[in-house]
Design a protein around this motif. Sequence first.
Motif, PDB file in Angstrom:
ATOM      1  N   ASN A   1       0.749   7.439  -6.446  1.00  0.00           N
ATOM      2  CA  ASN A   1      -0.583   8.068  -6.472  1.00  0.00           C
ATOM      3  C   ASN A   1      -1.698   7.081  -6.804  1.00  0.00           C
ATOM      4  O   ASN A   1      -2.687   7.432  -7.454  1.00  0.00           O
TER       5      ASN A   1
ATOM      6  N   GLU B   1       0.846   4.111  -2.978  1.00  0.00           N
ATOM      7  CA  GLU B   1       0.554   5.510  -2.664  1.00  0.00           C
ATOM      8  C   GLU B   1       1.650   6.435  -3.179  1.00  0.00           C
ATOM      9  O   GLU B   1       1.376   7.588  -3.540  1.00  0.00           O
TER      10      GLU B   1
ATOM     11  N   TYR C   1       0.827  -1.205   0.000  1.00  0.00           N
ATOM     12  CA  TYR C   1       0.000   0.000   0.000  1.00  0.00           C
ATOM     13  C   TYR C   1       0.861   1.254   0.000  1.00  0.00           C
ATOM     14  O   TYR C   1       0.520   2.244  -0.657  1.00  0.00           O
TER      15      TYR C   1
ATOM     16  N   TYR D   1      -4.322   4.876  -4.815  1.00  0.00           N
ATOM     17  CA  TYR D   1      -4.857   4.790  -3.458  1.00  0.00           C
ATOM     18  C   TYR D   1      -6.006   3.784  -3.394  1.00  0.00           C
ATOM     19  O   TYR D   1      -6.843   3.718  -4.293  1.00  0.00           O
ATOM     20  N   LEU D   2      -6.015   3.025  -2.309  1.00  0.00           N
ATOM     21  CA  LEU D   2      -7.132   2.126  -2.062  1.00  0.00           C
ATOM     22  C   LEU D   2      -8.245   2.902  -1.375  1.00  0.00           C
ATOM     23  O   LEU D   2      -7.995   3.681  -0.448  1.00  0.00           O
ATOM     24  N   ASN D   3      -9.462   2.655  -1.823  1.00  0.00           N
ATOM     25  CA  ASN D   3     -10.608   3.367  -1.288  1.00  0.00           C
ATOM     26  C   ASN D   3     -11.392   2.513  -0.296  1.00  0.00           C
ATOM     27  O   ASN D   3     -11.794   2.978   0.768  1.00  0.00           O
ATOM     28  N   ARG D   4     -11.571   1.249  -0.645  1.00  0.00           N
ATOM     29  CA  ARG D   4     -12.343   0.350   0.209  1.00  0.00           C
ATOM     30  C   ARG D   4     -11.999  -1.084  -0.143  1.00  0.00           C
ATOM     31  O   ARG D   4     -11.287  -1.351  -1.122  1.00  0.00           O
TER      32      ARG D   4
ATOM     33  N   GLY E   1      -9.836   0.695  -5.907  1.00  0.00           N
ATOM     34  CA  GLY E   1      -9.220   2.012  -5.947  1.00  0.00           C
ATOM     35  C   GLY E   1     -10.258   3.115  -5.881  1.00  0.00           C
ATOM     36  O   GLY E   1     -11.467   2.854  -5.779  1.00  0.00           O
ATOM     37  N   VAL E   2      -9.807   4.357  -5.947  1.00  0.00           N
ATOM     38  CA  VAL E   2     -10.724   5.491  -5.847  1.00  0.00           C
ATOM     39  C   VAL E   2     -11.680   5.552  -7.041  1.00  0.00           C
ATOM     40  O   VAL E   2     -12.736   6.180  -6.963  1.00  0.00           O
ATOM     41  N   ASN E   3     -11.306   4.888  -8.125  1.00  0.00           N
ATOM     42  CA  ASN E   3     -12.188   4.848  -9.296  1.00  0.00           C
ATOM     43  C   ASN E   3     -13.131   3.651  -9.265  1.00  0.00           C
ATOM     44  O   ASN E   3     -13.807   3.358 -10.259  1.00  0.00           O
ATOM     45  N   GLU E   4     -13.137   2.947  -8.107  1.00  0.00           N
ATOM     46  CA  GLU E   4     -14.008   1.786  -7.886  1.00  0.00           C
ATOM     47  C   GLU E   4     -13.642   0.587  -8.753  1.00  0.00           C
ATOM     48  O   GLU E   4     -14.428  -0.341  -8.913  1.00  0.00           O
TER      49      GLU E   4
ATOM     50  N   SER F   1      -9.834  -5.481  -2.925  1.00  0.00           N
ATOM     51  CA  SER F   1      -9.681  -4.051  -2.670  1.00  0.00           C
ATOM     52  C   SER F   1      -9.954  -3.243  -3.934  1.00  0.00           C
ATOM     53  O   SER F   1      -9.616  -3.674  -5.043  1.00  0.00           O
TER      54      SER F   1
END
Length: 243
Positions: free
Chosen positions: A177, A174, A170, A179-182, A217-220, A215
């Motif tokens: 750039n 990062e 992780y 990032y894991l969102n959920r 990312g921020v873009n799902e 997991s």
Amino acid sequence: MNTKVNPNKDLALYLQLKELFIDRIHNGQWEADKLIPTEQELMKEFDVSRTTIRQAISILVQEGLVEKKQGRGTIVKPRKLSGNLSQLKGFAEEVLERGQVPRSKLIRAEFKSNLHHEKSMLEVKDDAPILLIERIRLADEVPVALERTCWPKEIGEILMKHNLDEARYYEILENYNIYLNRASEKIAAINATIDEADALGIRGGEALLEMTRLSFGVNERPIEYTKTKYRNDQYHYSLELKR
């Protein structure tokens, strides 16, 4: 630190001793995997009966803090790592939070095209390869888990630039750039195969805690599919419930 018991106190002597013994475990005076003093030594130190000592130690056994070893005595059990189901963290982060040193031992890392289930979970095209990484995860040099992670090719190429015996996935992502969102997780109880047991330093057939994580990312988009098998004597999950 108070190391005496008070016979005039409302709290029973064995419960006072129990609290003192717990303090010694938590402050490191009684070290993990080491024998605690004998009943005779504790009787002399605290000027109490053998029955009182045994009552206090029995509670520690029930609470999973110590373990009786036939022919040896009573040893302090290693503290279990705790995973919080409400937070998305990596193994290294959990270990560091407990004041321990994380380490990995790489088993293999290779791009594979025939992992069809894993590719479907990652929403990767069937003709595209994904990166498979298998590692043994250790805390203070004690094997805790077997970790099998799969990543899309573009992320795999980033990870392969790093020393995978030391890599904290992780943190690396990062830095790029990413990032894991959920994440979604499933937990199951399984039994260790002979190979898994050998890698973890346990007996074949012992219970393992298997965690499967997907997991996003921020873009799902899914970016990690991981299956980790934990030793049951080294790890547990905690979950806070509200009503």
